[in-house]
Design a protein around this motif. Structure first.
Motif, PDB file in Angstrom:
ATOM      1  N   THR A 145       0.833  -1.201   0.000  1.00  0.00           N
ATOM      2  CA  THR A 145       0.000   0.000   0.000  1.00  0.00           C
ATOM      3  C   THR A 145       0.869   1.253   0.000  1.00  0.00           C
ATOM      4  OG1 THR A 145      -0.149   0.095   2.422  1.00  0.00           O
ATOM      5  CG2 THR A 145      -1.822  -1.198   1.251  1.00  0.00           C
ATOM      6  N   GLU A 146       2.135   1.111   0.382  1.00  0.00           N
ATOM      7  CA  GLU A 146       3.066   2.238   0.429  1.00  0.00           C
ATOM      8  C   GLU A 146       4.168   2.121  -0.625  1.00  0.00           C
ATOM      9  OE1 GLU A 146       3.097   4.908   2.392  1.00  0.00           O
ATOM     10  OE2 GLU A 146       1.402   4.424   3.691  1.00  0.00           O
ATOM     11  N   ILE A 147       4.717   0.909  -0.781  1.00  0.00           N
ATOM     12  CA  ILE A 147       5.875   0.692  -1.635  1.00  0.00           C
ATOM     13  C   ILE A 147       5.524  -0.297  -2.746  1.00  0.00           C
ATOM     14  CG2 ILE A 147       8.269  -0.097  -1.709  1.00  0.00           C
ATOM     15  CD1 ILE A 147       7.927   2.450  -0.121  1.00  0.00           C
ATOM     16  N   GLU A 148       5.722   0.150  -3.970  1.00  0.00           N
ATOM     17  CA  GLU A 148       5.444  -0.708  -5.126  1.00  0.00           C
ATOM     18  C   GLU A 148       6.578  -1.700  -5.372  1.00  0.00           C
ATOM     19  OE1 GLU A 148       3.617   0.554  -9.229  1.00  0.00           O
ATOM     20  OE2 GLU A 148       5.782   0.907  -9.284  1.00  0.00           O
ATOM     21  N   ALA A 149       7.803  -1.228  -5.180  1.00  0.00           N
ATOM     22  CA  ALA A 149       8.979  -2.073  -5.395  1.00  0.00           C
ATOM     23  C   ALA A 149      10.141  -1.500  -4.599  1.00  0.00           C
ATOM     24  CB  ALA A 149       9.332  -2.136  -6.882  1.00  0.00           C
ATOM     25  N   ALA A 150      11.088  -2.367  -4.264  1.00  0.00           N
ATOM     26  CA  ALA A 150      12.299  -1.937  -3.560  1.00  0.00           C
ATOM     27  C   ALA A 150      13.430  -2.874  -3.950  1.00  0.00           C
ATOM     28  CB  ALA A 150      12.097  -1.954  -2.048  1.00  0.00           C
ATOM     29  N   MET A 151      14.654  -2.369  -3.856  1.00  0.00           N
ATOM     30  CA  MET A 151      15.803  -3.208  -4.219  1.00  0.00           C
ATOM     31  C   MET A 151      17.059  -2.678  -3.532  1.00  0.00           C
ATOM     32  SD  MET A 151      16.382  -1.979  -8.164  1.00  0.00           S
ATOM     33  CE  MET A 151      16.655  -0.254  -8.594  1.00  0.00           C
ATOM     34  N   TRP A 152      18.010  -3.595  -3.352  1.00  0.00           N
ATOM     35  CA  TRP A 152      19.316  -3.237  -2.816  1.00  0.00           C
ATOM     36  C   TRP A 152      20.230  -2.890  -3.985  1.00  0.00           C
ATOM     37  CZ3 TRP A 152      19.837  -2.753   2.350  1.00  0.00           C
ATOM     38  CH2 TRP A 152      18.912  -3.421   3.166  1.00  0.00           C
ATOM     39  N   VAL A 153      20.945  -1.777  -3.870  1.00  0.00           N
ATOM     40  CA  VAL A 153      21.836  -1.340  -4.949  1.00  0.00           C
ATOM     41  C   VAL A 153      23.222  -1.059  -4.379  1.00  0.00           C
ATOM     42  CG1 VAL A 153      20.054  -0.421  -6.477  1.00  0.00           C
ATOM     43  CG2 VAL A 153      20.957   1.034  -4.670  1.00  0.00           C
ATOM     44  N   ASP A 154      24.244  -1.373  -5.171  1.00  0.00           N
ATOM     45  CA  ASP A 154      25.615  -1.145  -4.711  1.00  0.00           C
ATOM     46  C   ASP A 154      26.112   0.222  -5.177  1.00  0.00           C
ATOM     47  OD1 ASP A 154      26.392  -1.405  -7.406  1.00  0.00           O
ATOM     48  OD2 ASP A 154      26.918  -3.521  -7.161  1.00  0.00           O
ATOM     49  N   ARG A 155      27.344   0.536  -4.821  1.00  0.00           N
ATOM     50  CA  ARG A 155      27.877   1.866  -5.124  1.00  0.00           C
ATOM     51  C   ARG A 155      27.995   2.122  -6.628  1.00  0.00           C
ATOM     52  NH1 ARG A 155      29.857   1.375   0.064  1.00  0.00           N
ATOM     53  NH2 ARG A 155      29.893   3.361   1.214  1.00  0.00           N
ATOM     54  N   ALA A 156      28.352   1.107  -7.376  1.00  0.00           N
ATOM     55  CA  ALA A 156      28.456   1.289  -8.824  1.00  0.00           C
ATOM     56  C   ALA A 156      27.094   1.623  -9.422  1.00  0.00           C
ATOM     57  CB  ALA A 156      29.034   0.028  -9.470  1.00  0.00           C
ATOM     58  N   GLU A 157      26.050   0.954  -8.945  1.00  0.00           N
ATOM     59  CA  GLU A 157      24.704   1.238  -9.443  1.00  0.00           C
ATOM     60  C   GLU A 157      24.246   2.639  -9.058  1.00  0.00           C
ATOM     61  OE1 GLU A 157      21.938  -2.526  -9.404  1.00  0.00           O
ATOM     62  OE2 GLU A 157      23.273  -2.608  -7.656  1.00  0.00           O
ATOM     63  N   VAL A 158      24.556   3.032  -7.824  1.00  0.00           N
ATOM     64  CA  VAL A 158      24.166   4.371  -7.371  1.00  0.00           C
ATOM     65  C   VAL A 158      24.899   5.437  -8.175  1.00  0.00           C
ATOM     66  CG1 VAL A 158      24.249   5.998  -5.445  1.00  0.00           C
ATOM     67  CG2 VAL A 158      23.520   3.633  -5.058  1.00  0.00           C
ATOM     68  N   ARG A 159      26.187   5.253  -8.392  1.00  0.00           N
ATOM     69  CA  ARG A 159      26.956   6.236  -9.152  1.00  0.00           C
ATOM     70  C   ARG A 159      26.453   6.342 -10.591  1.00  0.00           C
ATOM     71  NH1 ARG A 159      32.459   3.853  -6.524  1.00  0.00           N
ATOM     72  NH2 ARG A 159      32.478   5.133  -4.621  1.00  0.00           N
ATOM     73  N   ALA A 160      26.093   5.223 -11.179  1.00  0.00           N
ATOM     74  CA  ALA A 160      25.556   5.255 -12.541  1.00  0.00           C
ATOM     75  C   ALA A 160      24.235   6.011 -12.598  1.00  0.00           C
ATOM     76  CB  ALA A 160      25.375   3.833 -13.066  1.00  0.00           C
TER      77      ALA A 160
END
Length: 289
Positions: free
Chosen positions: A246-261
């Motif tokens: 009801t609040e979150i449609e999707a969530a995922m763990w991301v690493d530093r390379a993914e965040v920087r991209a």
């Protein structure tokens, strides 16, 4: 290093001493250098170069004046209450598209003015007795003429946080977000809980994870309509997620390379990052290094 936080850095003396001095307030309003922020409801009106539009005070406009403060040159800066019947949209999509036109300082000035005008538009009647209220303290309060109760602008504390597990952080998206857009999880602080407790509760309620070692990172005023975003980090006990859909449609763990991209806007990034004005982006930039 992360960019400066959006909606911070307004270089105004808030001049509280003028708010409580009727003669000083009148003198500020009569100052030939005084200007008033042009608004359409609570959205800003872009000037010729795209920034804020400041206009001379118009004596024919009988809407109440609110003192924002005194600028570096000693000029008083005001904003007026919204026009009667004006549409006050606290989450205007129009203004979100215009915000990139503003400098860091202009965004901070506008954010404070927007929240103040919005608060007055929503608090015209006394919460104690229901009678009409009037502005006082230079626009930084309302007073009831019937029972004498005084009401002041408030901000709503919101925790916004990155949970970290094995050098990855958790990002999520709500159903209304644009395609591919993910952000830090967030939620309002409830009565009777600390910021650390609010972070832990929200992460468990929305993502089903237990966290510890909550630490403060930074805070940001968010004028939609009037929140104080309190940025934090926390350490997760595990990576398994149980989402409150009801609040979150999707969530995922991301690493530093993914965040920087994502922060770089790479076409092949695993998600679209929050915009520069949002503290969620600041948190991601701070974490990614």
């Amino acid at each position: 290093m992360p960019l400066p936080l959006g909606f911070t850095g307004a270089r105004l003396d808030r001049a509280d001493q003028i708010r409580t001095d009727a003669a000083a307030f009148a003198a500020a309003a009569a100052d030939p250098r005084a200007t008033c922020l042009a608004l359409d409801g609570i959205d800003f009106v872009p000037g010729e170069r795209g920034g804020l539009l400041w206009e001379p005070l118009d004596a024919r406009d009988d809407r109440a004046l609110m003192l924002l403060g005194i600028d570096d040159a000693g000029a008083p800066r005001f904003v007026r209450e919204a026009e009667a019947g004006a549409r006050v949209d606290a989450r205007s999509r129009t203004v979100m598209r215009l915000l990139p036109l503003l400098s860091t300082e202009e965004a901070a000035l506008y954010g404070g003015a927007r929240s103040l005008v919005d608060w007055h538009a929503r608090h015209r009647f006394c919460a104690v007795c229901g009678a009409a209220t009037d502005l006082f303290r230079g626009g930084w309060g309302r007073k009831c003429g019937a029972c004498g109760a005084e009401h002041f602008p408030r901000v709503d504390p919101v925790v916004i946080m990155l949970a970290e597990y094995e050098d990855r952080v958790l990002v999520g998206r709500q159903p209304g977000f644009p395609p591919g857009f993910f952000s830090a999880l967030a939620g309002f602080v409830e009565p009777g809980e600390s910021l650390e407790e609010a972070v832990a509760r929200e992460l468990f309620e929305e993502a089903g994870i237990h966290v510890s070692d909550v630490s403060y990172v930074a805070s940001q005023p968010w004028p939609f309509p009037s929140s104080l975003m309190i940025g934090c980090r926390a350490v997760a006990a595990g990576s398994a997620l149980t989402l409150d859909t009801t609040e979150i449609e999707a969530a995922m763990w991301v690493d530093r390379a993914e965040v920087r991209a994502a922060l770089a806007g790479d076409m092949g990034a695993s998600f679209v990052a929050p915009p520069p004005l949002a503290i969620a982006r600041y948190l991601l930039e701070d974490w990614a290094g």
